[in-house]
Design a protein around this motif. Structure first.
Motif, PDB file in Angstrom:
ATOM      1  N   ILE A  45      -7.695 -23.399   2.442  1.00 33.56           N
ATOM      2  CA  ILE A  45      -6.836 -24.219   3.282  1.00 33.56           C
ATOM      3  C   ILE A  45      -6.722 -25.583   2.606  1.00 33.56           C
ATOM      4  N   THR A  46      -5.515 -25.969   2.255  1.00 30.87           N
ATOM      5  CA  THR A  46      -5.276 -27.286   1.679  1.00 30.87           C
ATOM      6  C   THR A  46      -4.748 -28.178   2.787  1.00 30.87           C
ATOM      7  N   PRO A  47      -5.589 -29.053   3.319  1.00 29.76           N
ATOM      8  CA  PRO A  47      -5.149 -29.886   4.438  1.00 29.76           C
ATOM      9  C   PRO A  47      -4.026 -30.828   4.036  1.00 29.76           C
ATOM     10  N   PRO A  48      -2.922 -30.808   4.776  1.00 29.16           N
ATOM     11  CA  PRO A  48      -1.873 -31.791   4.497  1.00 29.16           C
ATOM     12  C   PRO A  48      -2.325 -33.163   5.009  1.00 29.16           C
ATOM     13  N   ALA A  49      -1.898 -34.214   4.331  1.00 36.15           N
ATOM     14  CA  ALA A  49      -2.257 -35.569   4.783  1.00 36.15           C
ATOM     15  C   ALA A  49      -1.724 -35.770   6.198  1.00 36.15           C
ATOM     16  N   PRO A  50      -2.459 -36.394   7.056  1.00 39.68           N
ATOM     17  CA  PRO A  50      -3.688 -37.140   6.864  1.00 39.68           C
ATOM     18  C   PRO A  50      -4.937 -36.345   7.237  1.00 39.68           C
ATOM     19  N   TYR A  51      -4.812 -35.025   7.418  1.00 35.91           N
ATOM     20  CA  TYR A  51      -5.925 -34.218   7.931  1.00 35.91           C
ATOM     21  C   TYR A  51      -6.973 -33.975   6.852  1.00 35.91           C
ATOM     22  N   THR A  52      -8.247 -34.102   7.249  1.00 34.97           N
ATOM     23  CA  THR A  52      -9.321 -33.968   6.272  1.00 34.97           C
ATOM     24  C   THR A  52     -10.382 -32.947   6.680  1.00 34.97           C
ATOM     25  N   ILE A  53     -10.450 -32.586   7.970  1.00 32.03           N
ATOM     26  CA  ILE A  53     -11.505 -31.661   8.402  1.00 32.03           C
ATOM     27  C   ILE A  53     -10.926 -30.510   9.222  1.00 32.03           C
ATOM     28  N   ILE A  54     -11.565 -29.344   9.094  1.00 33.80           N
ATOM     29  CA  ILE A  54     -11.222 -28.164   9.888  1.00 33.80           C
ATOM     30  C   ILE A  54     -12.174 -28.118  11.073  1.00 33.80           C
ATOM     31  N   GLY A  55     -11.603 -27.940  12.278  1.00 34.90           N
ATOM     32  CA  GLY A  55     -12.417 -27.891  13.489  1.00 34.90           C
ATOM     33  C   GLY A  55     -12.556 -26.476  14.006  1.00 34.90           C
ATOM     34  N   ASP A  56     -12.230 -26.285  15.272  1.00 35.36           N
ATOM     35  CA  ASP A  56     -12.376 -24.989  15.933  1.00 35.36           C
ATOM     36  C   ASP A  56     -11.604 -23.883  15.214  1.00 35.36           C
ATOM     37  N   VAL A  57     -12.224 -22.708  15.128  1.00 28.70           N
ATOM     38  CA  VAL A  57     -11.581 -21.515  14.569  1.00 28.70           C
ATOM     39  C   VAL A  57     -11.805 -20.379  15.558  1.00 28.70           C
ATOM     40  N   ARG A  58     -10.725 -19.693  15.961  1.00 28.67           N
ATOM     41  CA  ARG A  58     -10.830 -18.601  16.934  1.00 28.67           C
ATOM     42  C   ARG A  58      -9.973 -17.407  16.482  1.00 28.67           C
ATOM     43  N   PHE A  59     -10.561 -16.191  16.559  1.00 25.14           N
ATOM     44  CA  PHE A  59      -9.829 -14.969  16.246  1.00 25.14           C
ATOM     45  C   PHE A  59      -8.871 -14.601  17.367  1.00 25.14           C
ATOM     46  N   SER A  60      -7.728 -14.040  16.993  1.00 24.52           N
ATOM     47  CA  SER A  60      -6.781 -13.505  17.973  1.00 24.52           C
ATOM     48  C   SER A  60      -7.351 -12.211  18.551  1.00 24.52           C
ATOM     49  N   PRO A  61      -6.868 -11.778  19.723  1.00 19.89           N
ATOM     50  CA  PRO A  61      -7.355 -10.521  20.306  1.00 19.89           C
ATOM     51  C   PRO A  61      -7.163  -9.317  19.375  1.00 19.89           C
ATOM     52  N   SER A  62      -6.097  -9.328  18.598  1.00 22.53           N
ATOM     53  CA  SER A  62      -5.833  -8.213  17.676  1.00 22.53           C
ATOM     54  C   SER A  62      -6.735  -8.269  16.439  1.00 22.53           C
ATOM     55  N   GLY A  63      -7.327  -9.447  16.166  1.00 20.72           N
ATOM     56  CA  GLY A  63      -8.150  -9.609  14.968  1.00 20.72           C
ATOM     57  C   GLY A  63      -7.330  -9.802  13.706  1.00 20.72           C
ATOM     58  N   LYS A  64      -6.014  -9.939  13.851  1.00 24.27           N
ATOM     59  CA  LYS A  64      -5.137 -10.070  12.691  1.00 24.27           C
ATOM     60  C   LYS A  64      -4.857 -11.509  12.298  1.00 24.27           C
ATOM     61  N   GLU A  65      -5.213 -12.450  13.184  1.00 24.64           N
ATOM     62  CA  GLU A  65      -4.966 -13.857  12.921  1.00 24.64           C
ATOM     63  C   GLU A  65      -6.147 -14.688  13.407  1.00 24.64           C
TER      64      GLU A  65
END
Length: 93
Positions: A18-38
């Motif tokens: 993941i290449t954060p676009p400016a001005p974002y620098t940190i990745i926070g919450d990550v959650r799987f979709s119900p299908s598990g595809k996203e």
């Protein structure tokens, strides 16, 4: 920076850069979709004086990201990913 998934059956790991676009620098919450595809994930600028946030969806088959929502610089806030609806809609706050 990126997101790593692990297949519990095979223990195979896959890295999604993941290449954060400016001005974002940190990745926070990550959650799987119900299908598990996203997965949905939040990013923040990590600037307490002028915070900004964004939410993306990551397609695990293609590696493509799609922006779901973003705050404005004047909002001085960020988003959290809370989960998904059964219809694969991202829930964020």
């Amino acid at each position: 920076k990126g997101i790593v998934t692990v297949d519990p059956a095979t223990n195979l790991q896959k890295f999604y850069p993941i290449t954060p676009p400016a001005p974002y620098t940190i990745i926070g919450d990550v959650r799987f979709s119900p299908s598990g595809k996203e997965v949905a994930f939040a990013m923040a600028a990590n600037n307490p004086d002028k915070e900004q946030g964004v939410v993306y969806r990551l397609n695990l088959a293609t590696g493509k990201t799609t922006r779901v929502a973003a705050t404005k610089p004047a909002d001085n806030t960020y988003y959290r990913v809370l989960g998904w609806t059964p219809q694969d809609t991202v829930i964020y706050k």
